[in-house]
Write a protein that holds these residues in place. Structure first.
Motif, short mmCIF file in Angstrom:
data_model
loop_
_atom_site.label_atom_id
_atom_site.label_comp_id
_atom_site.label_asym_id
_atom_site.label_seq_id
_atom_site.Cartn_x
_atom_site.Cartn_y
_atom_site.Cartn_z
N PRO B 31 37.96 47.24 -1.95
CA PRO B 31 37.79 46.72 -3.31
C PRO B 31 38.95 45.80 -3.68
O PRO B 31 40.07 45.97 -3.20
CB PRO B 31 37.81 47.99 -4.17
N GLY B 32 38.68 44.83 -4.53
CA GLY B 32 39.74 43.92 -4.95
C GLY B 32 39.49 42.52 -4.42
O GLY B 32 38.97 42.34 -3.32
N ARG B 36 41.78 36.87 -7.32
CA ARG B 36 42.18 37.46 -8.60
C ARG B 36 43.61 37.99 -8.51
O ARG B 36 44.41 37.81 -9.43
CB ARG B 36 41.19 38.56 -8.99
N VAL B 37 43.94 38.64 -7.41
CA VAL B 37 45.28 39.18 -7.26
C VAL B 37 46.31 38.05 -7.23
O VAL B 37 47.37 38.13 -7.85
CB VAL B 37 45.40 40.04 -5.98
N ALA B 38 45.98 36.95 -6.54
CA ALA B 38 46.92 35.83 -6.45
C ALA B 38 47.14 35.19 -7.81
O ALA B 38 48.24 34.77 -8.14
CB ALA B 38 46.39 34.79 -5.46
N LEU B 39 46.08 35.14 -8.62
CA LEU B 39 46.19 34.42 -9.90
C LEU B 39 46.69 35.30 -11.04
O LEU B 39 47.12 34.81 -12.07
CB LEU B 39 44.84 33.80 -10.28
N GLY B 40 46.60 36.61 -10.89
CA GLY B 40 47.18 37.49 -11.88
C GLY B 40 46.28 37.77 -13.06
O GLY B 40 45.13 37.32 -13.12
N VAL B 41 46.82 38.49 -14.04
CA VAL B 41 45.98 39.08 -15.07
C VAL B 41 45.44 38.09 -16.09
O VAL B 41 44.52 38.39 -16.81
CB VAL B 41 46.73 40.18 -15.84
N ASN B 42 46.04 36.91 -16.19
CA ASN B 42 45.58 36.04 -17.26
C ASN B 42 44.66 34.92 -16.81
O ASN B 42 44.31 34.05 -17.58
CB ASN B 42 46.79 35.45 -17.99
N ALA B 43 44.29 34.94 -15.53
CA ALA B 43 43.54 33.81 -15.00
C ALA B 43 42.10 33.80 -15.50
O ALA B 43 41.49 34.84 -15.72
CB ALA B 43 43.54 33.86 -13.48
N VAL B 82 48.22 34.34 -0.14
CA VAL B 82 49.19 34.51 -1.21
C VAL B 82 50.25 33.42 -1.21
O VAL B 82 50.54 32.80 -2.22
CB VAL B 82 49.85 35.90 -1.13
N ALA B 275 48.56 45.43 -0.07
CA ALA B 275 48.76 45.55 -1.52
C ALA B 275 48.37 44.25 -2.23
O ALA B 275 47.77 44.27 -3.30
CB ALA B 275 50.20 45.92 -1.82
N ARG B 277 46.26 42.11 -1.18
CA ARG B 277 44.94 41.69 -0.72
C ARG B 277 45.02 40.35 0.01
O ARG B 277 44.16 39.50 -0.14
CB ARG B 277 43.96 41.59 -1.89
#
Lengths: 507, 316
Positions: B31-32, B36-43, B82, B275, B277
């Motif tokens: 999962p994941g 999204r992980v590379a761009l972070g929470v505000n993307a 990343v 971690a 992804r």
């Protein structure tokens, strides 16, 4: 068996050798304690926990990159000081027009990039324009307010905004305000070029980033010739590194419980300040049982914040009561809005008609969240709520489930971005599912008004969030640093995006 | 003989193929979302979508698998999601670190196991032999990370003789390199050494019971000479095999030990990439480990064909 006597002797000798080798394994002695060197070539090793994924914060989100590079390698026109005030940096001064739409910056004239080129207003224009053009991270939206940038002369920059925005000047203190060289953006991911007091010199992935003093720096030269940021996966390894003199300080302590061993030791000093990280018990306002305001209020009355902080974060940190950290100009203590009141919580649960619902508390596997998640669960169960606690791997799984799909009722996460109340609660599609029009109009008035109006409306917005029970704010993360006794100038508060190395020295 | 060789080679290649599919499938169901992980929470969703296309994550899984395998075969490991840096050189750097660690641990393990195991075999009926045997059982049971934590607590934090963690390349500062290598190598060697000791013991015991050793003694050799000249070489065969097969355990142990000692090796790269992804890196690293282990096993198989005459003649 006597014929084996010789054989035995041989084997005994061999075994003895093996034991000696084992002993050799633990032989040798070392102490890497720095002898107190002069300013000329003193070096400093700082322990941190989150390593950057790349050095290019124009394309990579993540707080670790600006933590290492902002204000140290890259400078901004204006920066945030220890009290949260906006102060000059590459801009000596600035004027705001009476309609609050035009900013005129007077720049320093002797700053130079590490590639040898002088810093001029043209570079400033280039840097601001580039945010809209080439940046990919979502924070670039902070520049959307800019209408046009013009260069009057090498040290004068004029920025026109589409509409007045107090927030825009503040964002200029963050990474999107970083000043780049027009000829130094080809290898941002591996070779940053800035005007700062330190130049980037080496990155050993998975281990450390080394910065070296910029001897051509236009401002006051920093004390340490080299600063090495060493990255650790867990706080135990980091603490061990400090105890065995591999590092001189810990930049951000992740396990307050372990501070005892340093506080009781005259070799070290412990510093506690504040951060922008609001540790929030977020509610899903948009779907599920917590759409019900009475139930949200019940949760807030059900939590005993003081006891919780003591249990899960060693009592360190500050109780806030809304989405404003103590260093913002519009901070007010709103903890009195929902004092711990079990009877009231039980009553509200009954009135909400949701007493039979189970609340899914889905938390990231981060130290503060796992520690506080248990406490929140047990406190809420004491007032009669059903809570199912689930840990999700951070970042990937948590982002996927809670953040993208809003498949949760409650979560615990620290929102660390500075002045993030609008970002977290302004958009009804955000995972918190709030975004009320009345709230957003307060934010807009605050952004376009005078500083006094800004303060007034931001306070009203924060109060509205608290009264609506849009979330519960557990506490703000403390800024905890441990350092050798002789290190001076430690930044008490971590309220910018940068770990500012410029003031550090040795007594 | 040739038929066996062909069969072994076919099995080897098939295992490689199956493991590559397994590795890829595991990554696909994790999962994941790397973007999204590379761009972070505000993307924004559109930014995430754009990055997914850039990574090629929007293509059908079969196509993604195909291009990955094509890359592996042509030695192009691709670029990290990343950091967008080329993965090949990164893995080569990390591999060096891990090899230092694994080889040193192996050497320490052998240096402990051969003499101690031999002694245990010779004294297997006496108290000292039994005690050593018990001690080796304890060694087998201690996980490498626990050994690491104990060693750090004692030698780095309490006694301050050695650094608690970290890594210095040997070219930068050989002294520091050795100091930092000692503890992690020792913690990795504890388990391996203990396992190997028991192997040496049983191998030597077997040899001691052989007729040719009695013959050698009858020719007037002293027991030590007999064992060293005729016995140890024969005892070495199963031990060397074991050593090769232990490579897999060593590599897995290294992942854990690198974590405890904050060493930037292959193991750290693997855990960090999981971690973040950074799936392409994870796939590459895991695949390289799989290839290493399978290759060693394959070579051991071949060696047996060469060594053991019974296998060569085709008689079972």
């Amino acid at each position: 068996m006597s014929q084996l006597r010789h054989l035995r002797k041989t084997a005994v000798a061999m075994a003895t050798l093996a034991v000696m080798f084992l002993a050799a394994c633990s032989a040798g002695s070392s102490s890497d304690g720095d002898s107190s060197e002069g300013k000329a070539n003193a070096s400093l090793n700082i322990g941190l926990t989150a390593e950057p994924a790349s050095l290019d914060f124009t394309k990579n989100d993540g707080a670790a990159i600006p933590q290492a590079l902002l204000y140290n390698v890259y400078e901004t026109l204006v920066k945030v000081d220890q009290d949260g005030k906006i102060v000059p940096a590459l801009a000596k001064s600035w004027d705001v027009s009476s309609d609050r739409k035009t900013y005129t910056f007077e720049l320093v004239d002797d700053a130079k990039f590490s590639n040898g080129k002088p810093f001029t207003a043209k570079d400033a224009k280039f840097s601001i324009d580039r945010v809209k053009k080439d940046w990919t991270i979502s924070l670039k939206a902070g520049m959307d307010q800019v209408d046009q940038v013009s260069v009057s002369d090498p040290t004068t920059l004029v920025v026109k905004l589409k509409q007045p925005s107090n927030d825009w000047l503040y964002r200029m203190t963050t990474r999107i305000g970083a000043m780049f060289s027009r000829t130094g953006v080809d290898e941002l991911a591996t070779k940053p070029v800035g005007t700062g007091p330190y130049g980037f010199s080496k990155w050993v992935r998975g281990d450390s980033i080394k910065l070296t003093r910029n001897d051509d720096y236009w401002g006051d030269e920093p004390h340490f010739k080299t600063v090495t940021l060493k990255y650790f996966k867990d706080s135990t390894a980091e603490n061990n590194a400090l105890l065995s003199d591999r590092i001189d300080m810990i930049g951000a302590v992740q396990s307050p419980d372990s501070l005892g061993q340093f506080e009781n030791n005259p070799k070290y000093q412990v510093i506690e300040g504040t951060t922008n990280g609001e540790v929030m018990l977020s509610f899903n306002n948009a779907s599920g049982p917590l759409q019900n305001k009475k139930l949200r209020q019940a949760v807030k009355y059900g939590i005993n914040h003081k006891a919780m902080l003591k249990t899960c974060w060693a009592g360190r940190g500050k109780l806030i009561g809304s989405m404003v950290p103590p260093t913002d100009p519009w901070y007010e203590d709103l903890t009195g809005r929902y004092p711990h009141d079990a009877a009231k919580a039980k009553q509200l649960i009954q009135q909400s008609g949701q007493a039979d619902k189970t609340l899914r508390l889905r938390i990231p596997n981060l130290p503060y969240a796992t520690a506080c998640g248990q406490v929140v669960k047990s406190q809420l169960e004491q007032v009669g709520l059903k809570v199912k606690l689930e840990q999700l791997e951070f970042p990937a799984a948590w982002l996927n489930t809670v953040f993208n799909n809003a498949d949760y009722d409650m979560s615990i996460v620290s929102h660390v971005e500075p002045r993030d109340m609008p970002a977290v609660f302004g958009d009804p599609k955000y995972y918190t599912g709030y975004g009320k029009p009345a709230f957003n109009s307060l934010l807009q008035k605050a952004d376009q008004g005078t500083p006094a109006e800004q303060k007034k409306y931001m306070q009203q917005a924060a109060t509205m969030l608290a009264d609506d029970a849009a979330a519960d704010w557990l506490f703000t993360l403390p800024n905890l640093m441990v350092a050798d006794k002789d290190i001076t100038g430690l930044p008490k508060n971590a309220i910018s995006e940068s770990l500012d190395l410029t003031q550090l020295g040795q007594s | 003989m040739l038929l066996r060789l062909l069969r072994r080679t076919a099995v080897f290649l098939a295992s490689l193929g199956v493991s590559s599919i397994a590795v890829f499938a595991f990554m696909a169901v994790l999962p994941g979302d790397p973007a999204r992980v590379a761009l972070g929470v505000n993307a924004s969703t559109s930014a995430v979508q754009q990055l997914r296309e850039e990574f090629g994550l929007d293509r059908p899984l079969v196509t993604q698998y195909g291009s990955w395998v094509h890359g592996l075969v042509t030695f192009d490991l691709g670029n990290s999601y990343v950091s967008s840096a080329a993965i090949g050189p990164q893995i080569a750097d990390r591999m060096q670190v891990t090899l230092w660690l694994v080889v040193t641990a192996m050497v320490i393990a052998v240096l402990i196991a051969v003499p101690v195991g031999t002694l245990m075999a010779i004294r297997h009926r006496r108290l000292s032999g039994v005690l050593l045997s018990g001690l080796s059982q304890v060694g087998v049971a201690v996980p490498a990370f626990l050994a690491g934590i104990l060693l750090i607590t004692l030698f780095a934090v309490r006694l301050r003789w050695l650094p608690a963690n970290g890594w210095t390349p040997p070219v930068d500062d050989p002294g520091m390199f050795l100091k930092q290598l000692v503890l992690p190598a020792c913690s990795l060697a504890v388990v391996q050494g203990a396992v190997l000791t028991r192997y040496v013991r049983s191998a030597v015991l077997d040899v001691l019971r052989e007729d040719y050793l009695r013959t050698a003694r009858a020719k007037g050799l002293r027991p030590g000479q007999a064992l060293i000249r005729h016995g140890l070489r024969n005892a070495a065969i199963p031990v060397v095999t074991m050593l090769a097969l232990q490579l897999a355990t060593l590599l897995i142990g290294a992942v854990v030990v690198e974590r405890v000692f904050v060493i930037p090796g292959l193991g750290s790269l693997l855990l960090d990439s999981v971690a973040n992804r950074d799936l392409i890196v994870v796939q590459d690293v895991v695949m390289i480990l799989v290839v290493a282990v399978l290759t060693v096993n394959f070579l051991v198989d071949l060696l047996y064909l060469v060594i053991d005459p019974r296998l060569r003649t085709g008689a079972s």
